[in-house]
Design a protein around this motif. Sequence first.
Motif, PDB file in Angstrom:
ATOM      1  N   ARG A   1      -4.773   4.436   1.715  1.00 49.34           N
ATOM      2  CA  ARG A   1      -4.543   4.163   3.126  1.00 49.34           C
ATOM      3  C   ARG A   1      -3.377   3.197   3.332  1.00 49.34           C
ATOM      4  N   ILE A   2      -3.189   2.286   2.369  1.00 48.54           N
ATOM      5  CA  ILE A   2      -2.043   1.375   2.427  1.00 48.54           C
ATOM      6  C   ILE A   2      -0.765   2.109   2.057  1.00 48.54           C
ATOM      7  N   ILE A   3      -0.811   2.882   0.965  1.00 49.80           N
ATOM      8  CA  ILE A   3       0.369   3.633   0.528  1.00 49.80           C
ATOM      9  C   ILE A   3       0.824   4.606   1.613  1.00 49.80           C
ATOM     10  N   ASN A   4      -0.131   5.213   2.300  1.00 52.66           N
ATOM     11  CA  ASN A   4       0.201   6.166   3.360  1.00 52.66           C
ATOM     12  C   ASN A   4       0.656   5.503   4.653  1.00 52.66           C
TER      13      ASN A   4
ATOM     14  N   SER B   1     -10.435  -0.269   8.478  1.00 53.76           N
ATOM     15  CA  SER B   1     -10.138   1.083   8.008  1.00 53.76           C
ATOM     16  C   SER B   1     -11.413   1.922   7.972  1.00 53.76           C
ATOM     17  N   GLY B   2     -11.465   2.971   8.790  1.00 57.64           N
ATOM     18  CA  GLY B   2     -12.632   3.845   8.817  1.00 57.64           C
ATOM     19  C   GLY B   2     -12.760   4.674   7.548  1.00 57.64           C
ATOM     20  N   HIS B   3     -11.630   5.171   7.018  1.00 58.10           N
ATOM     21  CA  HIS B   3     -11.672   5.926   5.762  1.00 58.10           C
ATOM     22  C   HIS B   3     -12.253   5.063   4.630  1.00 58.10           C
ATOM     23  N   THR B   4     -11.783   3.818   4.557  1.00 55.99           N
ATOM     24  CA  THR B   4     -12.261   2.935   3.495  1.00 55.99           C
ATOM     25  C   THR B   4     -13.733   2.609   3.672  1.00 55.99           C
ATOM     26  N   ALA B   5     -14.141   2.341   4.909  1.00 56.16           N
ATOM     27  CA  ALA B   5     -15.553   2.049   5.177  1.00 56.16           C
ATOM     28  C   ALA B   5     -16.431   3.235   4.797  1.00 56.16           C
ATOM     29  N   THR B   6     -15.995   4.449   5.147  1.00 55.22           N
ATOM     30  CA  THR B   6     -16.756   5.649   4.805  1.00 55.22           C
ATOM     31  C   THR B   6     -16.856   5.822   3.301  1.00 55.22           C
ATOM     32  N   SER B   7     -15.740   5.636   2.604  1.00 53.92           N
ATOM     33  CA  SER B   7     -15.730   5.831   1.159  1.00 53.92           C
ATOM     34  C   SER B   7     -16.590   4.803   0.429  1.00 53.92           C
ATOM     35  N   PHE B   8     -16.507   3.530   0.842  1.00 58.38           N
ATOM     36  CA  PHE B   8     -17.328   2.508   0.199  1.00 58.38           C
ATOM     37  C   PHE B   8     -18.796   2.659   0.582  1.00 58.38           C
ATOM     38  N   MET B   9     -19.071   3.148   1.784  1.00 56.33           N
ATOM     39  CA  MET B   9     -20.450   3.449   2.146  1.00 56.33           C
ATOM     40  C   MET B   9     -21.005   4.542   1.235  1.00 56.33           C
TER      41      MET B   9
ATOM     42  N   TRP C   1      -3.136  -1.812   7.206  1.00 55.42           N
ATOM     43  CA  TRP C   1      -2.780  -3.066   6.568  1.00 55.42           C
ATOM     44  C   TRP C   1      -3.808  -3.381   5.476  1.00 55.42           C
ATOM     45  N   ALA C   2      -3.449  -4.265   4.575  1.00 55.42           N
ATOM     46  CA  ALA C   2      -4.350  -4.600   3.463  1.00 55.42           C
ATOM     47  C   ALA C   2      -5.676  -5.175   3.956  1.00 55.42           C
ATOM     48  N   THR C   3      -5.633  -6.036   4.979  1.00 58.52           N
ATOM     49  CA  THR C   3      -6.876  -6.627   5.471  1.00 58.52           C
ATOM     50  C   THR C   3      -7.760  -5.606   6.200  1.00 58.52           C
ATOM     51  N   ASP C   4      -7.156  -4.536   6.723  1.00 57.18           N
ATOM     52  CA  ASP C   4      -7.969  -3.447   7.277  1.00 57.18           C
ATOM     53  C   ASP C   4      -8.849  -2.841   6.193  1.00 57.18           C
ATOM     54  N   VAL C   5      -8.260  -2.663   5.017  1.00 56.60           N
ATOM     55  CA  VAL C   5      -8.961  -2.050   3.891  1.00 56.60           C
ATOM     56  C   VAL C   5     -10.036  -2.987   3.347  1.00 56.60           C
ATOM     57  N   ILE C   6      -9.716  -4.283   3.225  1.00 55.74           N
ATOM     58  CA  ILE C   6     -10.699  -5.253   2.752  1.00 55.74           C
ATOM     59  C   ILE C   6     -11.911  -5.273   3.680  1.00 55.74           C
ATOM     60  N   ALA C   7     -11.648  -5.307   4.985  1.00 54.84           N
ATOM     61  CA  ALA C   7     -12.738  -5.328   5.957  1.00 54.84           C
ATOM     62  C   ALA C   7     -13.537  -4.025   5.920  1.00 54.84           C
TER      63      ALA C   7
ATOM     64  N   LEU D   1     -20.338 -10.730   2.612  1.00 51.63           N
ATOM     65  CA  LEU D   1     -19.384  -9.704   2.996  1.00 51.63           C
ATOM     66  C   LEU D   1     -18.828  -9.940   4.394  1.00 51.63           C
ATOM     67  N   ILE D   2     -19.682 -10.430   5.304  1.00 53.65           N
ATOM     68  CA  ILE D   2     -19.206 -10.756   6.652  1.00 53.65           C
ATOM     69  C   ILE D   2     -18.174 -11.883   6.600  1.00 53.65           C
ATOM     70  N   VAL D   3     -18.412 -12.867   5.748  1.00 54.72           N
ATOM     71  CA  VAL D   3     -17.453 -13.965   5.579  1.00 54.72           C
ATOM     72  C   VAL D   3     -16.113 -13.433   5.106  1.00 54.72           C
ATOM     73  N   ILE D   4     -16.133 -12.453   4.184  1.00 54.64           N
ATOM     74  CA  ILE D   4     -14.886 -11.855   3.694  1.00 54.64           C
ATOM     75  C   ILE D   4     -14.109 -11.230   4.846  1.00 54.64           C
ATOM     76  N   VAL D   5     -14.812 -10.504   5.719  1.00 55.62           N
ATOM     77  CA  VAL D   5     -14.151  -9.864   6.853  1.00 55.62           C
ATOM     78  C   VAL D   5     -13.484 -10.899   7.751  1.00 55.62           C
ATOM     79  N   VAL D   6     -14.213 -11.971   8.067  1.00 57.69           N
ATOM     80  CA  VAL D   6     -13.677 -13.004   8.956  1.00 57.69           C
ATOM     81  C   VAL D   6     -12.465 -13.683   8.325  1.00 57.69           C
ATOM     82  N   LEU D   7     -12.581 -14.052   7.047  1.00 57.63           N
ATOM     83  CA  LEU D   7     -11.482 -14.744   6.384  1.00 57.63           C
ATOM     84  C   LEU D   7     -10.266 -13.849   6.224  1.00 57.63           C
ATOM     85  N   SER D   8     -10.494 -12.553   5.995  1.00 52.64           N
ATOM     86  CA  SER D   8      -9.365 -11.638   5.827  1.00 52.64           C
ATOM     87  C   SER D   8      -8.515 -11.567   7.086  1.00 52.64           C
ATOM     88  N   VAL D   9      -9.138 -11.708   8.255  1.00 48.96           N
ATOM     89  CA  VAL D   9      -8.385 -11.678   9.513  1.00 48.96           C
ATOM     90  C   VAL D   9      -7.779 -13.038   9.812  1.00 48.96           C
TER      91      VAL D   9
END
Length: 381
Positions: free
Chosen positions: A162-165, A123-131, A169-175, A8-16
């Motif tokens: 969060r993207i529609i609103n 994205s804090g909203h996305t992190a909270t929701s996936f948590m 950005w998309a990579t914020d949500v992925i991270a 998952l950490i690799v995904i965050v790095v690659l997304s940026v």
Amino acid sequence: MKYLVFFLIVIVVLSVKSFSSTARTVNGGGSNTPLPSFDRSMFTMRYNAAGDCRYYLDDYFQYSPAAVMLGLKACGYESRSTWGRMLVSDAFSVAVMAAAVNGIKYTVRRMRPDGSARNSFPSGHTATSFMAAAMLHEEYGWRSPWFSFGGYAIASATGISRIINNRHWATDVIAGAAIGIASVKLGYFLADLIFKKKNINGQYVKPVIGFDSSRAYYDIGLYLGYRFFIGDAGLPAGKGILRGGGTSGIEISVPVSRRPSPKGTAGVALRVGANSCIAYNSLSFNTYDFMAGGYWRRPFARILEVDARILAGYSLVGNREVSASAGVLSGIALSAGCSLAVATGENFKIKAIAEYGASRFTSPKPILHSIVLGGSALFFW
């Protein structure tokens, strides 16, 4: 668990590093015209489809999986842990998530797409929701995978919102998704070190991660990628070249062979997706794909799976004022590709995708060829 957190950490790095940078065309003719980054092309796709849409449901959606978990527990439906152990596990998870999200936000200081503040990534909203979804999965996923599916479906809807609103950005949500899941894995790991085998439901059975080669799985998930047109993707005289962009959508796989042999499983594949394309003078339009076909897949090494598929369907062109003036028409679409999946949970997998596409939707060029590189996250059962 440590391998999942690392992944998952690799995904965050690659997304940026990869998706946020500026891409280059692979069109013929020696063009060096820069393509928009993955984030910019997904922003364009969102604007073409939703315009200035704004709503606030995602402010509440983010907590829904946690509310379901607490509600089930309060109603006496036994979970993995006792109240005390569950609350300690969740407290660790919240602390890890909050520290990671806020630490990165105010270090990276990325501007939000609406220009309102420099705290977009992640994205804090996305992190909270996936948590919250991962907590629900840990406590009730062993009882039924549909608890997990429901939680992650709500979390995915929150991220997309969060993207529609126009808040991320998309990579914020992925991270954010990666951080949310990883924080729960770490939080429960720390609680397990403290409690060991105490305060766990006697009926709890630790799930096994991986693919069972004797089963034929259904799956459903979201995919994201980037499309590069290859060859001479020409438009009518004076209109320049057609340039690629982001692609996203939903994919579903339905097995036909219910008794998989060692040679693999075959089935029906369905896809509904959207694509961002750029015509001339940086004007853009979306196309919407409706495709069906077949697939073959085979698991190996327990947690890995190879997949090959061929799809055919119709590509509907949107933003008619731009697409019509550029000579772009709706038409047939074909796709053939392969993927490599890794099981990251007992009912979840992540795939890396490479596909060739052929479309007919411009007047001067009967067939346009493209390459799509991307990935998908899927629930399988």
